[in-house]
Design a protein around this motif. Sequence first.
Motif, mmCIF file in Angstrom:
data_model
loop_
_atom_site.group_PDB
_atom_site.id
_atom_site.type_symbol
_atom_site.label_atom_id
_atom_site.label_comp_id
_atom_site.label_asym_id
_atom_site.label_seq_id
_atom_site.Cartn_x
_atom_site.Cartn_y
_atom_site.Cartn_z
ATOM 1 N N TYR A 150 1.024 -1.118 -0.366
ATOM 2 C CA TYR A 150 -0.316 0.281 0.067
ATOM 3 C C TYR A 150 1.251 1.522 -0.268
ATOM 4 C CZ TYR A 150 -3.081 3.394 1.514
ATOM 5 O OH TYR A 150 -4.412 4.632 1.650
ATOM 6 N N LEU A 151 2.009 1.538 0.136
ATOM 7 C CA LEU A 151 3.168 3.097 0.640
ATOM 8 C C LEU A 151 3.962 2.774 0.047
ATOM 9 C CD1 LEU A 151 4.276 4.513 2.301
ATOM 10 C CD2 LEU A 151 5.951 2.957 3.342
ATOM 11 N N CYS A 152 4.203 1.398 -0.667
ATOM 12 C CA CYS A 152 4.832 1.719 -2.480
ATOM 13 C C CYS A 152 3.984 2.523 -3.626
ATOM 14 C CB CYS A 152 5.081 -0.406 -2.822
ATOM 15 S SG CYS A 152 5.915 0.152 -4.253
ATOM 16 N N GLU A 153 2.475 2.014 -3.596
ATOM 17 C CA GLU A 153 1.364 2.673 -3.891
ATOM 18 C C GLU A 153 1.550 3.360 -3.930
ATOM 19 O OE1 GLU A 153 -3.171 1.631 -5.254
ATOM 20 O OE2 GLU A 153 -2.684 0.489 -4.264
ATOM 21 N N ARG A 154 1.154 4.160 -2.892
ATOM 22 C CA ARG A 154 1.058 5.467 -2.571
ATOM 23 C C ARG A 154 2.457 5.992 -2.869
ATOM 24 N NH1 ARG A 154 -1.615 7.458 2.701
ATOM 25 N NH2 ARG A 154 -1.411 9.096 1.749
ATOM 26 N N VAL A 155 3.597 5.645 -2.454
ATOM 27 C CA VAL A 155 4.563 6.406 -3.290
ATOM 28 C C VAL A 155 4.496 7.040 -4.360
ATOM 29 C CG1 VAL A 155 7.408 6.292 -3.179
ATOM 30 C CG2 VAL A 155 5.589 6.316 -0.670
ATOM 31 N N GLN A 156 4.657 5.782 -5.651
ATOM 32 C CA GLN A 156 4.561 5.453 -6.952
ATOM 33 C C GLN A 156 3.402 6.114 -7.410
ATOM 34 O OE1 GLN A 156 3.729 1.983 -8.449
ATOM 35 N NE2 GLN A 156 4.979 2.695 -10.616
ATOM 36 N N ASN A 157 2.124 6.883 -6.487
ATOM 37 C CA ASN A 157 1.392 7.489 -7.294
ATOM 38 C C ASN A 157 1.652 8.690 -7.178
ATOM 39 O OD1 ASN A 157 -0.363 5.703 -8.164
ATOM 40 N ND2 ASN A 157 -1.783 5.457 -6.196
ATOM 41 N N TRP A 158 2.651 9.534 -5.617
ATOM 42 C CA TRP A 158 3.057 10.539 -5.559
ATOM 43 C C TRP A 158 4.062 11.407 -6.643
ATOM 44 C CZ3 TRP A 158 1.118 14.824 -2.898
ATOM 45 C CH2 TRP A 158 2.798 15.979 -2.836
ATOM 46 N N SER A 159 5.087 9.980 -6.790
ATOM 47 C CA SER A 159 5.859 10.877 -7.979
ATOM 48 C C SER A 159 5.766 10.636 -8.833
ATOM 49 C CB SER A 159 7.112 9.488 -7.562
ATOM 50 O OG SER A 159 7.840 9.206 -6.464
ATOM 51 N N ILE A 160 4.409 10.126 -9.556
ATOM 52 C CA ILE A 160 4.331 10.785 -10.789
ATOM 53 C C ILE A 160 3.805 11.491 -10.580
ATOM 54 C CG2 ILE A 160 1.809 9.773 -12.129
ATOM 55 C CD1 ILE A 160 2.817 6.318 -11.921
ATOM 56 N N GLY A 161 3.081 11.969 -9.752
ATOM 57 C CA GLY A 161 2.659 13.429 -9.800
ATOM 58 C C GLY A 161 2.999 14.950 -9.481
ATOM 59 N N GLN A 162 4.651 14.498 -9.052
ATOM 60 C CA GLN A 162 5.460 15.228 -9.006
ATOM 61 C C GLN A 162 6.300 15.431 -10.171
ATOM 62 O OE1 GLN A 162 6.348 17.280 -6.078
ATOM 63 N NE2 GLN A 162 4.320 16.996 -5.665
ATOM 64 N N THR A 163 6.118 14.396 -10.846
ATOM 65 C CA THR A 163 6.964 14.042 -12.153
ATOM 66 C C THR A 163 6.405 15.532 -13.020
ATOM 67 O OG1 THR A 163 8.378 12.408 -11.679
ATOM 68 C CG2 THR A 163 8.311 12.775 -14.727
ATOM 69 N N VAL A 164 4.835 14.675 -13.045
ATOM 70 C CA VAL A 164 4.057 15.539 -13.984
ATOM 71 C C VAL A 164 3.501 16.862 -13.788
ATOM 72 C CG1 VAL A 164 1.908 15.749 -15.033
ATOM 73 C CG2 VAL A 164 2.245 13.922 -14.574
ATOM 74 N N LEU A 165 3.691 17.208 -11.829
ATOM 75 C CA LEU A 165 4.206 19.090 -12.074
ATOM 76 C C LEU A 165 4.918 19.337 -11.984
ATOM 77 C CD1 LEU A 165 2.442 21.646 -10.311
ATOM 78 C CD2 LEU A 165 3.512 20.597 -8.726
ATOM 79 N N VAL B 84 5.447 22.501 -15.485
ATOM 80 C CA VAL B 84 6.343 24.062 -14.351
ATOM 81 C C VAL B 84 7.287 24.041 -15.711
ATOM 82 C CG1 VAL B 84 7.788 24.451 -13.068
ATOM 83 C CG2 VAL B 84 5.637 23.970 -12.165
ATOM 84 N N ALA B 85 8.275 23.261 -15.631
ATOM 85 C CA ALA B 85 9.358 23.359 -16.893
ATOM 86 C C ALA B 85 9.048 24.153 -18.424
ATOM 87 C CB ALA B 85 10.235 22.274 -17.564
ATOM 88 N N PHE B 86 7.612 22.972 -19.254
ATOM 89 C CA PHE B 86 7.134 24.495 -19.933
ATOM 90 C C PHE B 86 6.994 25.160 -19.753
ATOM 91 C CE2 PHE B 86 6.529 19.351 -21.917
ATOM 92 C CZ PHE B 86 6.929 19.803 -22.416
ATOM 93 N N GLY B 87 5.840 25.805 -18.582
ATOM 94 C CA GLY B 87 5.207 26.856 -18.621
ATOM 95 C C GLY B 87 6.696 28.612 -18.266
ATOM 96 N N GLN B 88 7.920 28.168 -17.348
ATOM 97 C CA GLN B 88 9.237 28.194 -17.718
ATOM 98 C C GLN B 88 9.275 28.668 -18.940
ATOM 99 O OE1 GLN B 88 11.280 26.749 -14.909
ATOM 100 N NE2 GLN B 88 10.706 27.507 -12.990
ATOM 101 N N VAL B 89 9.310 27.853 -19.400
ATOM 102 C CA VAL B 89 9.940 27.970 -21.485
ATOM 103 C C VAL B 89 8.984 28.896 -22.212
ATOM 104 C CG1 VAL B 89 10.279 26.784 -23.757
ATOM 105 C CG2 VAL B 89 11.494 25.874 -21.255
#
Length: 131
Positions: free
Chosen positions: A88-103, A107-112
């Motif tokens: 369960y913890l692994c699934e939550r960490v993975q989902n959080w990491s995917i969300g952070q990557t998308v964010l 932000v990178a495209f916005g800055q460019v």
Amino acid sequence: HSTVEEGEYTFCFSNEFSTFAHKTVYFDLDMEEDNKDAPGADAGGAHATALTQLESSAYAIHESLRLVVDYQSHHRLKERIGREVAEYLCERVQNWSIGQTVLIVIVAFGQVFMLRKLFDKPASRGGKVGI
């Protein structure tokens, strides 16, 4: 707990509280008699028969193996619970990491985009530079 009455018992497990959450139920039934005396010993002790050394050793081994089986069941249960928590913890960490990557990508495209807009020539924007 121990039973008061002899007979057939029924277990009922319901999932009425929440149909969305997955639930796992663990239980262990111990069907032993309360009298754990060695074989050949009577409840009153009046007609106890002498056991040979081989019989005593066999009984001691049997009781030790029964205890080992109980310990193994307990450790399997604890391992299963720990594994479910880890998954369960692994699934939550993975989902959080995917969300952070998308964010980060957004932000990178916005800055460019903002930097390109900042350094565009004024004529391409349709206006003149003020003097």
